[in-house]
Design an enzyme around this catalytic site. Structure first.
Site, PDB file in Angstrom:
ATOM      1  N   GLU A 281       1.717  -0.492  -5.128  1.00  0.00           N
ATOM      2  CA  GLU A 281       0.630   0.586  -5.474  1.00  0.00           C
ATOM      3  C   GLU A 281       1.647   2.029  -5.675  1.00  0.00           C
ATOM      4  O   GLU A 281       2.263   2.487  -4.579  1.00  0.00           O
ATOM      5  CB  GLU A 281      -0.324   0.768  -4.350  1.00  0.00           C
ATOM      6  CG  GLU A 281      -1.220   2.166  -4.521  1.00  0.00           C
ATOM      7  CD  GLU A 281      -2.128   2.269  -3.354  1.00  0.00           C
ATOM      8  OE1 GLU A 281      -3.543   2.495  -3.724  1.00  0.00           O
ATOM      9  OE2 GLU A 281      -1.725   2.199  -2.282  1.00  0.00           O
TER      10      GLU A 281
ATOM     11  N   ASP B 278       0.900  -1.077   0.010  1.00  0.00           N
ATOM     12  CA  ASP B 278      -0.100  -0.005  -0.029  1.00  0.00           C
ATOM     13  C   ASP B 278       0.868   1.296   0.034  1.00  0.00           C
ATOM     14  O   ASP B 278       1.878   1.429   0.918  1.00  0.00           O
ATOM     15  CB  ASP B 278      -0.842  -0.022   1.227  1.00  0.00           C
ATOM     16  CG  ASP B 278      -1.825   1.193   1.360  1.00  0.00           C
ATOM     17  OD1 ASP B 278      -2.852   1.292   0.454  1.00  0.00           O
ATOM     18  OD2 ASP B 278      -1.679   1.971   2.267  1.00  0.00           O
TER      19      ASP B 278
END
Length: 744
Positions: free
Chosen positions: A419, A383
């Site tokens: 990401e 993330d």
């Protein structure tokens, strides 16, 4: 000169010594603590000197002045043991007689001076960053804050220390003893080009599944149940990407509104499986249950990828709670601004871990290796990975984090997905991560959404996205599978909502519909939300078929979101992170609706087609150059009149695009297993509301074409099988995809 009482009060306030209540409680502890060892960090059961069994505790706390180990009995009774050994900033000790199942935490002593970033407060019980299990729920009463949360002067609220004991209000770490060597496990090890990722939430995937026993629903054991595994196998995915399963906490603003963090992007324990997903207990049983889930998925040929949140923690900013790292060494773990009272925030969550610091980098890499070697997982999706790649302020692809991953003999062998952005300046890094890494490709998402809603100004970008995004990834030896293609993710509309809503409907989140993105690139097909209009309903199902077909025929690694194959809706909520209810949970009754059952059947057909044809999952980028005596290319693009696209065509608006994929240079196998070259295909994507006459490319491109798939048809159970000759004109229905197999 200050009186003795004033000096005592000042020492307590500054954190030089504990408060009288804390000090008195500490005197009750008397067990012997042996020196122990500084490695490994965390709590490890072992046999000490003279064959005595116990547990070694080791905690990095660089700037601390003292550390107390706190052991808790079943009745909540606390024993405090000072760790007097200090080796290379690691406080450690061996406690005889302590074994698996023991609940524990730490109290760390030091200066209280928020103006310089020092926030030690021994009144706050701290979770071991290396705890392998966590027992208890996170609540956020005033006692768990290191500062006086309700101080009347708000501008200095976080600078006034709170001396109330937080132990009754915070979870405890659990000592876990596990010598599992995974000798009975066989990891699938699916090559990247053959991978199909399925993003799911452990709880939401099984919470309403009628064939899973009620006590197992919403748990690791529920995901391991044959009914859950069967759906994944029949669908044809090769990996599940689990939304965060590290122990996480709920944010204060959610708890105040009666909500909870559902997604889990608020980690506080990087070694502990989230206890809320355990059916067997939270005193260490969650560890074994997680491992059984991994084994069950591996036995079915499915890899397990974890969505991990190492960019920030649940301790938020200076006004956040003191749960772990903030109280261990705030300056050693978090990025602070030049005004050290404030946190640098590249994540939008209040804090950012300072990955350049050796102890932080060690925490992350130790955690990653633990999940691979001892918990059996096969990869990670990071993330806000750009925040991890910031050396100091700027994103740096030579950063310590990326360098360590590249040379680590364990981590460089697993699947790594970035990401590739964060919320700071210069944080958008799509296409910039080094070899070894794959990336979420949001440019694919945007181009495909815009094409099917009729908003692309031209088709240049779409051409790159459908063929592997060579403009982003054809460097450094990277391959098409560096692009993880997706149209939807957990964050945003579901696929059904993408064709049912144009605006977000997040009122249930309690933020006045201000949360969630406004850039949805969605089209509601003529009515906002649910409707009884049969024409709108039919169009929406067709658009769903178009989007799924486009995704699963594109070059790169496709990622599906759990439930999209069944037309799951969130009622237009595009930020359902706090909706731990039917809004987010999968409704397993959806396939009872004929249209959605046919959508599920189409998804299975497409994944089977992808599995059997290497041309649809290429290992190298297309060259686009003439090959062989006939001059055909491995990739060619056609207009509706059957001629190859020119430079001018790429710059013009277009609703129809023909994509020719040549498989004749790609080895494959026929139905008998004999080695042959793969088939070639022509895909026709038509996004206009009117039908179009499309002339099929004439020889030498193909003598014949066999129709394999037509998304204008509702029933996709069987292939159409219609045959056409090269040069013949076919009618393409409004807003549909044709896939034809090349013959001759």
């Amino acid at each position: 000169m200050a009186s003795a009482a004033e000096q005592e009060a000042e020492a307590v306030r500054d954190g030089v010594r504990p408060s009288p209540a804390v000090e008195q409680a500490g005197r009750r502890a008397a067990p012997v603590v042996w020196p122990g060892a500084p490695t490994p960090l965390g709590a490890r059961c072992r046999v000490g000197p003279e064959g005595v069994a116990g547990t070694n505790f080791a905690l990095w706390a660089g700037g601390a002045e003292a550390v107390e180990l706190c052991l808790f009995g079943a009745d909540g009774t606390e024993r405090r043991l000072p760790l007097n050994e200090l080796t290379h900033e690691i406080w450690h000790g061996f406690v005889p007689g302590v074994g698996s199942g023991q609940r524990y935490g730490y109290r760390v002593h030091g200066r209280w001076d928020p103006w310089t970033g020092a926030r030690w407060n021994p009144a706050k019980l701290l979770l071991d960053p290396y705890a392998r299990a966590v027992d208890g729920e996170f609540a956020l009463p005033a006692e768990v804050y290191g500062h006086v949360r309700d101080w009347p002067q708000q501008h200095v609220a976080d600078t006034v220390r709170d001396d109330r004991d937080s132990a009754p209000f915070v979870p405890k770490g659990v000592v876990v003893h596990d010598d599992d060597d995974w000798s009975d496990d066989r990891r699938p090890k699916t090559p990247w080009p053959d991978s199909v990722i399925y993003e799911l939430h452990v709880k939401g995937f099984t919470r309403l599944h009628p064939d899973i026993p009620e006590p197992l629903r919403g748990t690791y054991a529920g995901l391991a149940h044959p009914a859950a595994v069967e759906h994944l196998v029949r669908l044809g995915v090769t990996a599940v990407e689990l939304l965060p399963v590290h122990q996480f906490a709920h944010e204060d603003h959610l708890l105040r509104r009666g909500l909870r963090n559902y997604w889990g992007y608020n980690s506080i324990g990087y070694f502990a499986p989230h206890a809320g997903y355990s059916a067997s207990g939270t005193a260490g049983q969650q560890v074994g249950e997680f491992k059984k889930m991994v084994r069950a998925l591996h036995a079915a040929g499915i890899e397990v990828i974890l969505d991990v949140v190492y960019n920030h923690t649940a301790e938020a900013g200076e006004l956040g709670p003191t749960l772990s790292l903030k109280g261990i060494d705030n300056r050693g773990y978090y990025r602070l601004q030049s005004d050290a009272r404030r946190y640098a925030d590249y994540t939008g969550c209040g804090n950012t871990l300072h990955v350049v610091q050796p102890q932080v980098l060690r925490l992350i890499t130790d955690s990653l290796r633990y999940w691979v070697t001892e918990m059996g997982v096969d990869g990670f999706r990071f993330d806000l990975a750009a925040a991890l790649a910031r050396s100091f302020h700027d994103v740096d692809m030579l950063s310590p984090f990326l360098a360590v991953i590249a040379q680590d003999p364990v981590l460089r062998r697993v699947k790594l997905i970035a990401e590739p952005w964060d919320v700071g300046n210069g944080g958008y890094q799509v296409g910039a991560f080094p070899p070894l890494w794959t990336e979420w490709n949001d440019r694919y998402r945007d181009a495909v959404r815009d094409f099917w809603r009729g908003a692309l100004p031209d088709v240049r970008d779409l051409g790159y996205r459908l063929s592997g995004s060579s403009d982003l990834y054809a460097w450094g030896g990277r391959r098409p599978y560096a692009s993880v293609n997706f149209i939807t993710a957990h964050d945003g509309f579901t696929l059904r909502d993408l064709v049912s809503y144009e605006w977000k409907h997040n009122e249930a989140n309690g933020e006045g519909n201000r949360d969630g993105t406004n850039d949805n690139r969605a089209w509601n097909c003529g009515a906002e939300g649910e409707t009884e209009d049969p024409e709108v309903g039919a169009l929406r199902l067709r658009q769903l078929r178009n989007l799924l077909t486009t995704l699963l025929l594109s070059t790169g690694v496709p990622m599906l979101v759990a439930g999209d194959e069944m037309g799951r809706t969130q009622g237009g909520n595009n930020n359902a992170y706090c909706q731990d209810n039917e809004t987010s949970w999968l409704d397993w009754s959806l396939p009872e609706d004929p249209g959605r059952a046919q959508l599920l059947a189409l998804t299975r057909r497409l994944l089977a087609l992808r599995h059997h044809h290497p041309v649809l999952r290429r290992r190298a980028f297309f060259s686009g150059r003439p090959q062989g005596a006939d001059g055909l290319r491995d990739l060619a693009w056609f207009t509706a009149d059957g001629t190859e696209m020119t430079e001018q065509d790429w710059y013009a608006p277009a609703a129809t695009l023909g994509l020719y994929l040549s498989g004749r240079d790609i080895p494959g196998r026929d139905a008998r297993g004999e080695q042959v070259t793969d088939d070639s295909f022509l895909a026709i994507l038509h996004a206009d509301h009117r039908p179009v006459e499309f002339r099929l490319p004439a020889p030498p491109w193909a003598e014949t074409y066999e129709l394999v798939l037509d998304t204008s048809l509702e029933d996709q159970t069987h292939a159409p099988g219609t045959e056409h000759r090269g040069g013949e004109t076919v009618t393409v229905a409004p807003r549909s995809v044709l896939l034809l197999r090349v013959g001759g």
